[in-house]
Design an enzyme around this catalytic site. Structure first.
Site, PDB file in Angstrom:
ATOM      1  N   LYS A   1       0.838  -1.217   0.000  1.00 40.31           N
ATOM      2  CA  LYS A   1       0.000   0.000   0.000  1.00 40.31           C
ATOM      3  C   LYS A   1       0.869   1.262   0.000  1.00 40.31           C
ATOM      4  O   LYS A   1       0.631   2.168  -0.782  1.00 40.31           O
ATOM      5  CB  LYS A   1      -0.921   0.054   1.237  1.00 40.31           C
ATOM      6  CG  LYS A   1      -2.032  -0.962   1.242  1.00 40.31           C
ATOM      7  CD  LYS A   1      -3.071  -0.628   2.301  1.00 40.31           C
ATOM      8  CE  LYS A   1      -2.520  -0.630   3.726  1.00 40.31           C
ATOM      9  NZ  LYS A   1      -2.025  -1.918   4.202  1.00 40.31           N
TER      10      LYS A   1
ATOM     11  N   ARG B   1      -1.500  -8.322  13.327  1.00 39.08           N
ATOM     12  CA  ARG B   1      -1.961  -7.325  12.346  1.00 39.08           C
ATOM     13  C   ARG B   1      -2.815  -7.979  11.258  1.00 39.08           C
ATOM     14  O   ARG B   1      -3.792  -7.393  10.796  1.00 39.08           O
ATOM     15  CB  ARG B   1      -0.755  -6.600  11.731  1.00 39.08           C
ATOM     16  CG  ARG B   1      -0.131  -5.609  12.712  1.00 39.08           C
ATOM     17  CD  ARG B   1       1.233  -5.160  12.290  1.00 39.08           C
ATOM     18  NE  ARG B   1       1.238  -4.414  11.055  1.00 39.08           N
ATOM     19  CZ  ARG B   1       2.306  -4.304  10.257  1.00 39.08           C
ATOM     20  NH1 ARG B   1       3.434  -4.896  10.579  1.00 39.08           N
ATOM     21  NH2 ARG B   1       2.231  -3.593   9.168  1.00 39.08           N
TER      22      ARG B   1
ATOM     23  N   ARG C   1      11.162  -6.692   5.081  1.00 36.55           N
ATOM     24  CA  ARG C   1      11.010  -5.265   4.762  1.00 36.55           C
ATOM     25  C   ARG C   1      11.956  -4.386   5.583  1.00 36.55           C
ATOM     26  O   ARG C   1      12.074  -4.556   6.794  1.00 36.55           O
ATOM     27  CB  ARG C   1       9.555  -4.874   5.039  1.00 36.55           C
ATOM     28  CG  ARG C   1       9.265  -3.417   4.806  1.00 36.55           C
ATOM     29  CD  ARG C   1       7.822  -3.184   4.533  1.00 36.55           C
ATOM     30  NE  ARG C   1       6.977  -3.287   5.734  1.00 36.55           N
ATOM     31  CZ  ARG C   1       5.677  -3.037   5.719  1.00 36.55           C
ATOM     32  NH1 ARG C   1       5.088  -2.710   4.597  1.00 36.55           N
ATOM     33  NH2 ARG C   1       4.978  -3.153   6.829  1.00 36.55           N
TER      34      ARG C   1
ATOM     35  N   ARG D   1      10.687  -1.994  10.982  1.00 34.42           N
ATOM     36  CA  ARG D   1       9.653  -1.403  11.841  1.00 34.42           C
ATOM     37  C   ARG D   1       9.412  -2.287  13.055  1.00 34.42           C
ATOM     38  O   ARG D   1       9.397  -3.508  12.943  1.00 34.42           O
ATOM     39  CB  ARG D   1       8.339  -1.281  11.049  1.00 34.42           C
ATOM     40  CG  ARG D   1       8.181   0.037  10.341  1.00 34.42           C
ATOM     41  CD  ARG D   1       7.037   0.041   9.376  1.00 34.42           C
ATOM     42  NE  ARG D   1       5.765  -0.415   9.936  1.00 34.42           N
ATOM     43  CZ  ARG D   1       4.604  -0.331   9.286  1.00 34.42           C
ATOM     44  NH1 ARG D   1       4.551   0.200   8.081  1.00 34.42           N
ATOM     45  NH2 ARG D   1       3.491  -0.768   9.826  1.00 34.42           N
TER      46      ARG D   1
ATOM     47  N   ARG E   1      -9.894   1.975   8.608  1.00 34.85           N
ATOM     48  CA  ARG E   1      -9.433   0.621   8.887  1.00 34.85           C
ATOM     49  C   ARG E   1     -10.494  -0.205   9.597  1.00 34.85           C
ATOM     50  O   ARG E   1     -10.231  -1.336   9.980  1.00 34.85           O
ATOM     51  CB  ARG E   1      -8.175   0.690   9.745  1.00 34.85           C
ATOM     52  CG  ARG E   1      -6.937   0.092   9.072  1.00 34.85           C
ATOM     53  CD  ARG E   1      -5.812   0.210  10.032  1.00 34.85           C
ATOM     54  NE  ARG E   1      -4.631  -0.491   9.705  1.00 34.85           N
ATOM     55  CZ  ARG E   1      -3.577   0.017   9.076  1.00 34.85           C
ATOM     56  NH1 ARG E   1      -3.606   1.232   8.593  1.00 34.85           N
ATOM     57  NH2 ARG E   1      -2.492  -0.712   8.906  1.00 34.85           N
TER      58      ARG E   1
HETATM   59  P1  AMP Z   1       0.473   1.151   8.602  1.00 35.58           P
HETATM   60  O1  AMP Z   1       1.683   1.983   8.449  1.00 35.58           O
HETATM   61  O2  AMP Z   1      -0.688   1.624   7.756  1.00 35.58           O
HETATM   62  O3  AMP Z   1       0.743  -0.324   8.416  1.00 35.58           O
HETATM   63  O4  AMP Z   1      -0.034   1.323  10.119  1.00 35.58           O
HETATM   64  C1  AMP Z   1       0.784   0.930  11.191  1.00 35.58           C
HETATM   65  C2  AMP Z   1      -0.030   0.861  12.471  1.00 35.58           C
HETATM   66  O5  AMP Z   1      -0.553   2.159  12.772  1.00 35.58           O
HETATM   67  C3  AMP Z   1      -1.245  -0.059  12.442  1.00 35.58           C
HETATM   68  O6  AMP Z   1      -0.909  -1.407  12.689  1.00 35.58           O
HETATM   69  C4  AMP Z   1      -2.086   0.567  13.568  1.00 35.58           C
HETATM   70  O7  AMP Z   1      -1.577   0.211  14.843  1.00 35.58           O
HETATM   71  C5  AMP Z   1      -1.840   2.056  13.382  1.00 35.58           C
HETATM   72  N1  AMP Z   1      -2.835   2.628  12.434  1.00 35.58           N
HETATM   73  C6  AMP Z   1      -2.608   3.138  11.199  1.00 35.58           C
HETATM   74  N2  AMP Z   1      -3.751   3.565  10.637  1.00 35.58           N
HETATM   75  C7  AMP Z   1      -4.734   3.310  11.530  1.00 35.58           C
HETATM   76  C8  AMP Z   1      -6.149   3.494  11.543  1.00 35.58           C
HETATM   77  N3  AMP Z   1      -6.791   4.016  10.489  1.00 35.58           N
HETATM   78  N4  AMP Z   1      -6.824   3.124  12.657  1.00 35.58           N
HETATM   79  C9  AMP Z   1      -6.206   2.628  13.732  1.00 35.58           C
HETATM   80  N5  AMP Z   1      -4.898   2.386  13.780  1.00 35.58           N
HETATM   81  C10 AMP Z   1      -4.157   2.723  12.698  1.00 35.58           C
END
Ligand code: AMP
Length: 220
Positions: A13, A172, A127, A161, A88
């Protein structure tokens, strides 16, 4: 255009969002990146978000929605945006709908990136991300940097990360299936979903995505 990008962790993404946003000349809004920026600035929001993120869980809706709303209301997002990682869950999708409705605007498409689960685990385990810019993403075997641990683009330090560890990835994925996947049906009911395969070379996936979005735009 106003686009929402969905897909499991490791679907690419972030990579595709950066490329698509550049091609379509709209800002890339990633709630994950906004949280990570808050964590490095050690803000209260960052401190709160970190505990949820490290465990692989969603940050509570109230703070997430407020943060996303604030970002979408910035001047550069007036004519369009590409949302990456938001909404989400269905509550966030409903909050986004309410926000858009209050501005009398609509989403153009929800782009769903499909990738098999075994591939997701392989992608995330290898990654590595640049500390200077999270859009510089490498993979230990699929797209290794020329020098281990160093970003080819800017020389920054590459790191894994905290939430890319194997245990957290499992959580996740579980969170994705139980909480995020239902938004695909939610948006299908609005006729907005376009699904593409996220397997293959990065350029090819971008091309596929742009074509799918063009078709969607033509039907408006
Ligand atoms: P990402 O970088 O999109 O994979 O997001 C990393 C982490 O940030 C996720 O696993 C959540 O813990 C938090 N996060 C990101 N976007 C959201 C969202 N829309 N709602 C809740 N938690 C989020």
């Amino acid at each position: 255009m106003r686009i929402v990008l969905v897909g499991p962790p490791g679907a690419g993404k972030g990579t595709q969002a950066t490329r698509l946003a550049e091609k379509l000349r709209i800002p890339h809004i990633s709630t994950g990146d906004l949280f990570r920026a808050n964590i490095s600035r050690q803000t209260d929001l960052g401190k709160l978000a970190k505990s949820y993120m490290d465990a692989g869980n969603l940050v509570p809706d109230e703070v997430t929605i407020a943060m996303a709303k604030d970002r979408m209301e910035q001047p550069d997002a007036v004519d369009g945006f590409l949302l990456d990682g938001f909404p989400r869950n269905v509550q966030q999708a409903e909050a986004l709908d309410a926000l858009l409705k209050s501005e009398d605007i609509k989403l153009d498409a929800v782009l769903d990136l499909e990738v098999p689960e075994e591939e997701v685990v392989k992608r995330i385990a290898g990654r590595r991300i640049c500390r200077n810019d999270s859009s510089h993403v490498f993979h230990e075997s699929y797209s290794a940097p020329k020098q281990a641990g160093v970003c080819d683009t800017c020389g920054g330090e590459l790191y894994q990360r905290d939430d890319d560890s194997e245990d957290t990835v499992r959580t996740r994925l579980e969170v994705y299936h139980t909480q995020t996947e239902p938004i695909i049906d939610y948006y299908k009911a609005q006729g907005l979903v376009v699904t593409i395969s996220s397997l293959g070379p990065v350029d090819e996936i971008t091309r596929r995505a742009l074509e799918a979005l063009k078709r969607e735009d033509a039907t408006q």
